[in-house]
Design an enzyme around this catalytic site. Structure first.
Site, PDB file in Angstrom:
ATOM      1  CG  ASP A  55      -4.199   6.734   1.875  1.00 28.52           C
ATOM      2  OD1 ASP A  55      -3.904   5.700   1.612  1.00 28.52           O
ATOM      3  OD2 ASP A  55      -4.670   7.034   2.654  1.00 28.52           O
ATOM      4  CG  HIS A  98      -1.664   1.207   1.359  1.00 27.95           C
ATOM      5  ND1 HIS A  98      -2.589   1.784   0.593  1.00 27.95           N
ATOM      6  CD2 HIS A  98      -1.694   2.240   2.441  1.00 27.95           C
ATOM      7  CE1 HIS A  98      -2.800   3.046   0.859  1.00 27.95           C
ATOM      8  NE2 HIS A  98      -2.431   3.322   2.076  1.00 27.95           N
ATOM      9  CG  HIS A 132       0.647   7.126   4.170  1.00 30.30           C
ATOM     10  ND1 HIS A 132       0.901   6.345   2.885  1.00 30.30           N
ATOM     11  CD2 HIS A 132      -0.677   6.637   4.185  1.00 30.30           C
ATOM     12  CE1 HIS A 132       0.116   5.347   2.506  1.00 30.30           C
ATOM     13  NE2 HIS A 132      -1.005   5.629   3.269  1.00 30.30           N
ATOM     14  CG  ASP A 133      -1.236   4.099   6.194  1.00 29.09           C
ATOM     15  OD1 ASP A 133      -2.108   5.110   6.779  1.00 29.09           O
ATOM     16  OD2 ASP A 133      -1.785   3.273   5.385  1.00 29.09           O
ATOM     17  CD  GLU A 190      -4.281   6.345  10.339  1.00 29.67           C
ATOM     18  OE1 GLU A 190      -5.108   5.687   9.834  1.00 29.67           O
ATOM     19  OE2 GLU A 190      -3.896   7.366  10.041  1.00 29.67           O
ATOM     20  CG  ASP A 191      -2.510   1.831  10.377  1.00 30.87           C
ATOM     21  OD1 ASP A 191      -3.383   2.047  10.980  1.00 30.87           O
ATOM     22  OD2 ASP A 191      -2.562   1.768   8.899  1.00 30.87           O
TER      23      ASP A 191
END
Length: 180
Positions: free
Chosen positions: A124, A37, A63-64, A67-68
């Site tokens: 995204d 991704h 970017h994630d 967050e993840d």
């Protein structure tokens, strides 16, 4: 920054993101490795939109991570600098908030985001919507998919004027779904 340094920094981001996302899978029918991704988001920015800004590309790859994964903004800043971290911060949802509030805030913050964050967010959304066009993620109903398309359009509307090529690709999807 010298070309060699740019490439080294980019590969460092890929490596960092791959390690952080190593045990994660997408919810598609193939359980695709999650790292596909962020790499795909960076590919959209480079290959389709022609973006070569190293800060945008590094932020796309990362970017994630906050967050993840267990990544912190401090960790990103020490490793990749303030500019990259600021873009990642702009596109990161606060997971302590309920899902509906996070979605609302994405719509609210979209128009006032930096151009760099807008580019990452557009790519995204395009990646995620293309995935949804291929099939329903595990655990999602068709209704949830439709709601994601509608919500994404609201976010994208706040990002407009940033990257016409990506926006045009998104508009093709929104048109096919009857949202334009």
């Amino acid at each position: 920054m010298a070309q060699e340094d740019v490439l080294i920094n980019l590969i460092e981001c890929v490596d960092f993101a791959a390690i952080k996302h190593r045990n994660q899978r997408r919810k598609d029918s193939d359980s695709t490795p999650y790292i596909n991704h962020p790499i795909g988001v960076a590919r959209i920015l480079t290959h389709e939109a022609g973006i070569q800004d190293i800060v945008i590309l590094q932020a796309a790859l990362l970017h994630d991570t906050v967050e993840d994964t267990d990544t912190t903004f401090d960790e990103l800043e020490k490793k990749f600098g303030k500019a990259v971290t600021n873009v990642v911060r702009e596109v990161t949802d606060d997971k302590s908030l309920p899902s509906e509030e996070r979605k609302r805030l994405q719509i609210v913050h979209a128009p006032t985001s930096s151009p760099e964050a807008k580019a990452v967010k557009l790519a995204d959304k395009l990646y995620n919507l293309r995935d949804l066009c291929k099939g329903t993620p595990r655990g999602w109903s068709s209704k949830r998919c439709e709601e994601y398309f509608k919500w994404s359009k609201k976010v994208v509307d706040g990002l407009r004027g940033t990257c016409p090529i990506i926006e045009s690709e998104l508009d093709k999807i929104f048109t096919a779904r009857g949202l334009i």
